[in-house]
Design an enzyme around this catalytic site. Structure first.
Site, PDB file in Angstrom:
ATOM      1  N   LYS A  78       0.803  -1.235   0.000  1.00  0.00           N
ATOM      2  CA  LYS A  78       0.000   0.000   0.000  1.00  0.00           C
ATOM      3  C   LYS A  78       0.834   1.284   0.000  1.00  0.00           C
ATOM      4  O   LYS A  78       0.281   2.363  -0.036  1.00  0.00           O
ATOM      5  CB  LYS A  78      -0.953   0.003   1.192  1.00  0.00           C
ATOM      6  CG  LYS A  78      -0.295  -0.047   2.546  1.00  0.00           C
ATOM      7  CD  LYS A  78      -1.385   0.042   3.636  1.00  0.00           C
ATOM      8  CE  LYS A  78      -0.833   0.306   4.997  1.00  0.00           C
ATOM      9  NZ  LYS A  78      -0.054  -0.763   5.575  1.00  0.00           N
ATOM     10  N   GLY A 115       6.783  -8.040  -7.593  1.00  0.00           N
ATOM     11  CA  GLY A 115       5.870  -8.503  -8.639  1.00  0.00           C
ATOM     12  C   GLY A 115       5.574  -7.386  -9.621  1.00  0.00           C
ATOM     13  O   GLY A 115       6.305  -6.390  -9.681  1.00  0.00           O
ATOM     14  N   ASP A 116       4.459  -7.497 -10.367  1.00  0.00           N
ATOM     15  CA  ASP A 116       4.243  -6.525 -11.443  1.00  0.00           C
ATOM     16  C   ASP A 116       3.985  -5.110 -10.918  1.00  0.00           C
ATOM     17  O   ASP A 116       4.490  -4.135 -11.480  1.00  0.00           O
ATOM     18  CB  ASP A 116       3.166  -6.989 -12.434  1.00  0.00           C
ATOM     19  CG  ASP A 116       1.778  -6.945 -11.854  1.00  0.00           C
ATOM     20  OD1 ASP A 116       1.613  -7.281 -10.664  1.00  0.00           O
ATOM     21  OD2 ASP A 116       0.843  -6.582 -12.589  1.00  0.00           O
ATOM     22  N   GLY A 117       3.270  -4.975  -9.798  1.00  0.00           N
ATOM     23  CA  GLY A 117       3.037  -3.649  -9.218  1.00  0.00           C
ATOM     24  C   GLY A 117       4.358  -3.002  -8.814  1.00  0.00           C
ATOM     25  O   GLY A 117       4.624  -1.832  -9.117  1.00  0.00           O
ATOM     26  N   ILE A 140       3.178 -15.186  -6.826  1.00  0.00           N
ATOM     27  CA  ILE A 140       2.497 -16.491  -6.942  1.00  0.00           C
ATOM     28  C   ILE A 140       1.667 -16.527  -8.221  1.00  0.00           C
ATOM     29  O   ILE A 140       1.376 -17.594  -8.733  1.00  0.00           O
ATOM     30  CB  ILE A 140       1.598 -16.818  -5.722  1.00  0.00           C
ATOM     31  CG1 ILE A 140       0.417 -15.847  -5.590  1.00  0.00           C
ATOM     32  CG2 ILE A 140       2.400 -16.878  -4.445  1.00  0.00           C
ATOM     33  CD1 ILE A 140      -0.675 -16.361  -4.662  1.00  0.00           C
ATOM     34  N   ASP A 141       1.282 -15.354  -8.745  1.00  0.00           N
ATOM     35  CA  ASP A 141       0.385 -15.315  -9.911  1.00  0.00           C
ATOM     36  C   ASP A 141       1.092 -15.691 -11.214  1.00  0.00           C
ATOM     37  O   ASP A 141       0.440 -16.012 -12.204  1.00  0.00           O
ATOM     38  CB  ASP A 141      -0.202 -13.901 -10.074  1.00  0.00           C
ATOM     39  CG  ASP A 141      -0.850 -13.391  -8.805  1.00  0.00           C
ATOM     40  OD1 ASP A 141      -1.291 -14.215  -7.995  1.00  0.00           O
ATOM     41  OD2 ASP A 141      -0.901 -12.158  -8.622  1.00  0.00           O
ATOM     42  N   ARG A 176     -20.128 -35.593  -3.553  1.00  0.00           N
ATOM     43  CA  ARG A 176     -20.337 -34.152  -3.665  1.00  0.00           C
ATOM     44  C   ARG A 176     -19.577 -33.522  -4.823  1.00  0.00           C
ATOM     45  O   ARG A 176     -18.589 -34.072  -5.301  1.00  0.00           O
ATOM     46  CB  ARG A 176     -19.844 -33.460  -2.393  1.00  0.00           C
ATOM     47  CG  ARG A 176     -20.877 -33.432  -1.319  1.00  0.00           C
ATOM     48  CD  ARG A 176     -20.317 -32.752  -0.087  1.00  0.00           C
ATOM     49  NE  ARG A 176     -21.361 -32.650   0.906  1.00  0.00           N
ATOM     50  CZ  ARG A 176     -21.166 -32.618   2.219  1.00  0.00           C
ATOM     51  NH1 ARG A 176     -19.944 -32.666   2.693  1.00  0.00           N
ATOM     52  NH2 ARG A 176     -22.171 -32.525   3.040  1.00  0.00           N
ATOM     53  N   MET A 183      -6.057 -18.197  -5.860  1.00  0.00           N
ATOM     54  CA  MET A 183      -5.635 -16.836  -6.217  1.00  0.00           C
ATOM     55  C   MET A 183      -5.048 -16.812  -7.636  1.00  0.00           C
ATOM     56  O   MET A 183      -5.060 -17.813  -8.338  1.00  0.00           O
ATOM     57  CB  MET A 183      -4.602 -16.350  -5.219  1.00  0.00           C
ATOM     58  CG  MET A 183      -5.186 -15.941  -3.892  1.00  0.00           C
ATOM     59  SD  MET A 183      -3.883 -15.284  -2.821  1.00  0.00           S
ATOM     60  CE  MET A 183      -4.872 -14.458  -1.586  1.00  0.00           C
ATOM     61  N   GLU A 236      -9.679 -16.818  -8.955  1.00  0.00           N
ATOM     62  CA  GLU A 236     -10.444 -15.767  -8.277  1.00  0.00           C
ATOM     63  C   GLU A 236     -11.028 -14.687  -9.187  1.00  0.00           C
ATOM     64  O   GLU A 236     -12.073 -14.119  -8.887  1.00  0.00           O
ATOM     65  CB  GLU A 236      -9.578 -15.107  -7.203  1.00  0.00           C
ATOM     66  CG  GLU A 236      -8.308 -14.454  -7.764  1.00  0.00           C
ATOM     67  CD  GLU A 236      -7.457 -13.780  -6.697  1.00  0.00           C
ATOM     68  OE1 GLU A 236      -7.825 -13.793  -5.526  1.00  0.00           O
ATOM     69  OE2 GLU A 236      -6.395 -13.238  -7.066  1.00  0.00           O
TER      70      GLU A 236
HETATM   71  O1  F6P Z   1      -0.556 -10.927  -6.302  1.00  0.00           O
HETATM   72  C1  F6P Z   1      -0.545 -11.905  -5.315  1.00  0.00           C
HETATM   73  C2  F6P Z   1      -1.892 -12.051  -4.671  1.00  0.00           C
HETATM   74  O2  F6P Z   1      -1.817 -13.054  -3.686  1.00  0.00           O
HETATM   75  C3  F6P Z   1      -3.035 -12.315  -5.642  1.00  0.00           C
HETATM   76  O3  F6P Z   1      -3.087 -13.645  -6.077  1.00  0.00           O
HETATM   77  C4  F6P Z   1      -4.222 -11.873  -4.815  1.00  0.00           C
HETATM   78  O4  F6P Z   1      -5.304 -11.475  -5.627  1.00  0.00           O
HETATM   79  C5  F6P Z   1      -3.676 -10.710  -4.049  1.00  0.00           C
HETATM   80  O5  F6P Z   1      -2.262 -10.835  -4.026  1.00  0.00           O
HETATM   81  C6  F6P Z   1      -4.161 -10.597  -2.632  1.00  0.00           C
HETATM   82  O6  F6P Z   1      -3.693  -9.399  -2.112  1.00  0.00           O
HETATM   83  P1  F6P Z   1      -3.755  -9.009  -0.586  1.00  0.00           P
HETATM   84  O7  F6P Z   1      -2.686  -9.791   0.117  1.00  0.00           O
HETATM   85  O8  F6P Z   1      -3.517  -7.548  -0.569  1.00  0.00           O
HETATM   86  O9  F6P Z   1      -5.118  -9.416  -0.099  1.00  0.00           O
END
Ligand code: F6P
Length: 361
Positions: A78, A115-117, A140-141, A176, A183, A236
């Site tokens: 953040k 990561g990408d951000g 992880i993505d 079931r 994620m 997700e």
């Molecule tokens: O980018 C990694 C990741 O774990 C995503 O798979 C997921 O959508 C996101 O981060 C979750 O983010 P946060 O930890 O801010 O909830």
């Protein structure tokens, strides 16, 4: 001459970060005789005064770092330095403080694991000049372009696969249909890989549309052939059939927070099939597992190479992994493209070839 380098981790944590920090420290201190400073909580450690860092040595980076998840340096999602939260709630540009902090700490270069951000932020920092940086991909993505693998992805796939392994006997015992939500943000890599490895009957990923009717037909076929339980894995960011994203509010970094598509599918399929369904949302469990051997090896190789690139003064690059080889690309190349699942790729084709429903291809 290089004498002192920094290392930081930013963005969502994942398994293998500590293994990379260890390799960086060992290579830099033992081979080059440099000092290594671990910057705390991403670039925040360079923004705050006094500066927040810790000295890393071969002695405090022992083997236990290979098997520990998370990051000993802490991380942040953040605190974008270009849009940094201030006390009155407004967002201000603190990127100059990052550069100033780097200078105050007498760093000659910094290794940023992200990561990408984070890569977008790193790219802007590099453009400001005054900071020598080499970047290591982690997520992880697995959604960073130019690299086949990023640190953390392989372990996350293992966790999701193990979840399917654990859901299968309970699904079978109760006849079931069980849905596992994983994620991956806007890329379906985790769902696809774990779905194949864990024997899912249906794999839903954001890259490929699906219909509820096709899923029902597929489930009915499975039942007609004599098997009464079904496993579904869903990524997700998969949307509803009406093309709506299921969100849990906006996260601090203005990116969508996904979560809940499995519950939607559960309700819809229950209505249509009049069957007994359950769903599990795996969540952050995927980020906290003991790193598997592949992630430890990848992280170690990336760590060593990043230090060597600093020695060569080859800055402004992100490392990449392809065919058991490490190369590097200018950081812009890694963020220009978002690496989603290739609809014509081998894994998707493999899934389809063994009768898994992967959507309307
Ligand atoms: O980018 C990694 C990741 O774990 C995503 O798979 C997921 O959508 C996101 O981060 C979750 O983010 P946060 O930890 O801010 O909830």
């Amino acid at each position: 001459m290089i004498k002192r380098i920094g290392v930081l981790t930013s963005g969502g944590d994942c398994s293998g970060l500590n293994a990379a920090i260890r390799a960086i420290t060992l290579r830099a201190t033992q081979h080059y005789g440099w000092e290594v400073m671990g910057i705390l909580r991403g670039t925040c450690g360079l923004i705050h005064r006094p500066l927040e860092y810790t000295s890393l040595t071969a002695a405090n980076c022992d083997q236990s770092m290979l098997r520990s998840a998370g990051t000993i340096l802490g991380s942040t999602t953040k605190d974008n330095p270009f849009y940094f939260p201030s006390a009155d709630g407004s967002k201000i540009d603190r990127s100059d403080d990052v550069i100033e902090g780097y200078k105050q700490l007498n760093l000659d270069a910094i290794i940023a694991i992200g990561g990408d951000g984070s890569m977008r932020i790193n790219s802007k920092l590099i453009k400001k000049e005054g900071i020598n940086m080499v970047c290591i991909p982690k997520t992880i993505d697995n959604d960073l372009a130019q690299t086949e693998l990023s640190i953390g992805y392989s372990t996350a796939v293992d966790v999701a696969t193990e979840a399917l392994d654990r859901l299968q006997p309970t699904a079978a015992s109760h006849d079931r249909i069980i849905i596992l939500e994983v994620m991956g943000r806007d890329a379906g890599h985790i769902a696809l890989a774990a779905g194949v490895a864990g024997g899912a009957d249906v794999i839903l990923i954001p890259e490929i549309p699906y219909t509820l009717d096709s899923i029902c037909k597929h489930i009915q076929n499975i039942k007609e052939q004599g098997r009464k339980h079904v496993l579904i894995i869903v990524s997700e960011a998969v949307k509803t059939q009406e093309d709506a994203s299921i969100l849990r509010g906006t996260s601090y970094n203005e990116r969508p927070r996904y979560g809940g598509i499995s519950e939607y599918l559960c309700e819809k399929l229950e209505e249509k099939l009049k069957a007994d369904l359950r769903f599990t949302i795996l969540g952050h469990v995927q980020r906290g597992a003991q790193p598997n051997s592949q992630d430890r090896i990848l992280a170690t190789a990336f760590g060593v190479k990043a230090v060597d690139m600093i020695a060569e003064k080859n800055f402004g690059k992100m490392l990449t992994w392809s065919n058991n080889t490490i190369s590097s690309v200018p950081i812009e190349a890694a963020i220009d493209i978002y690496n989603v699942v290739d609809p014509k790729g081998l894994l998707l084709e493999t899934a389809r070839s063994i009768g898994i429903y992967v959507g309307e291809l």
